[in-house]
Design an enzyme around this catalytic site. Sequence first.
Site, PDB file in Angstrom:
ATOM      1  N   PRO A  22       0.846  -1.197   0.000  1.00  0.00           N
ATOM      2  CG  PRO A  22       0.049  -0.993   2.194  1.00  0.00           C
ATOM      3  CD  PRO A  22       0.788  -1.929   1.282  1.00  0.00           C
ATOM      4  CD  GLN A  75      -1.818   0.125   5.159  1.00  0.00           C
ATOM      5  OE1 GLN A  75      -1.510   1.215   4.694  1.00  0.00           O
ATOM      6  NE2 GLN A  75      -0.923  -0.815   5.461  1.00  0.00           N
ATOM      7  CB  CYS A 105       2.536   5.190   7.822  1.00  0.00           C
ATOM      8  SG  CYS A 105       2.807   6.754   6.967  1.00  0.00           S
ATOM      9  CG  HIS A 176       9.377  -1.589   6.166  1.00  0.00           C
ATOM     10  ND1 HIS A 176       8.934  -0.715   5.205  1.00  0.00           N
ATOM     11  CD2 HIS A 176      10.733  -1.463   6.156  1.00  0.00           C
ATOM     12  CE1 HIS A 176       9.954  -0.097   4.646  1.00  0.00           C
ATOM     13  NE2 HIS A 176      11.063  -0.535   5.206  1.00  0.00           N
ATOM     14  N   GLY A 218      13.094  -2.780   0.853  1.00  0.00           N
ATOM     15  CA  GLY A 218      14.354  -2.903   0.131  1.00  0.00           C
ATOM     16  C   GLY A 218      14.447  -4.038  -0.859  1.00  0.00           C
ATOM     17  NE  ARG A 241      10.564   3.314  -1.941  1.00  0.00           N
ATOM     18  CZ  ARG A 241      11.786   3.562  -1.517  1.00  0.00           C
ATOM     19  NH1 ARG A 241      12.416   4.639  -1.927  1.00  0.00           N
ATOM     20  NH2 ARG A 241      12.400   2.725  -0.693  1.00  0.00           N
TER      21      ARG A 241
END
Length: 341
Positions: A22, A75, A105, A176, A218, A241
């Site tokens: 997301p 989300q 976040c 993450h 990553g 990304r």
Amino acid sequence: MPQPENSASPPLAEARKFSVAPMMDWTDRHCRYLHRLLTDRALLFTEMVTSPAVVHGPRDRLLGFDPAEQPVALQLGGSDPGELAEATRIADAYGYDEINLNVGCPSDRVQSGRFGACLMAEPELVAECVRAMRGATDRPVTVKCRIGIDDQDTEESLDRFADAMVGAGVDALYVHARKAWLQGLSPKENRDIPRLDYPRVQRLARRLAPLQVAINGGIKTLDAAEALLAEGALAGVMLGRVAYHEPMMLAEVDARLFGVPQRTRTLRDVITAMAGYAERELGRGARLNNITRHMLGLANGRPGARQFRQILSVDAARRGAGPEVMLRALDMVEPELAAAE
């Protein structure tokens, strides 16, 4: 014209093997439709939507999606158990495959609303939120988090947080593999500066098995994703990304990570399908550049890619722009086919 084949969607537990993260302002419904054209199997996520917005805002605009996007997870962001439960009840009616709570976040705006990564310091509150959400739906409820924040000991604090989630009945965790530094680093810096710690997430996954734990952070190639999955501890990988900026990589996901025959998805197939989608969406009031902005990376590495991007970003923003703009952009990278038609 090729269409997303959601009829081939895998069970959710299998779809978590590969997901697109997301991302605020990026993974909207137009983006997800594009990504689904490229992969039948991956789990797609919405942008984060706050629970107050769902409860009090324009629900159809915030929550509406094309069934072809499925499997798709919503989300939510928030920290009020009652409000999250109400948002979950509302979202349940839209048919999402999974409801995910954002505990990762690091932005200042998110912290000021007391949700996101700052909640890593309050596992009991997050557990209460998860229990409330689970009580409002029969759909899976999951959490996306960091390995820790600021000066936390990621061994002790992550285990404590994860155990609280398990106790609340969470269906899966997306972790993450970086700390979030809430003081002193910007959200952009938080994506790169804190060091990655994949082994910590793998240890957590082994300890919590059979609970599904997926890793994020990553991972820049499908080779890297395959290598992480091959080590055996993790149930899934999540790319963000790089999947957005290099979307054609998603065309390899089904064959490489799910082991299913790969549909042929040429650039022309994708652009043609998106032109048809755009024609429908423009009739509903959408602007073309809100669709084409997600397509800029489709021709990366091809001769003419610069002109392709320019047409999709500049010409698509002009008043009255229609799907023909997409086809004109395609001609920049496939001129020989355009000349033959």
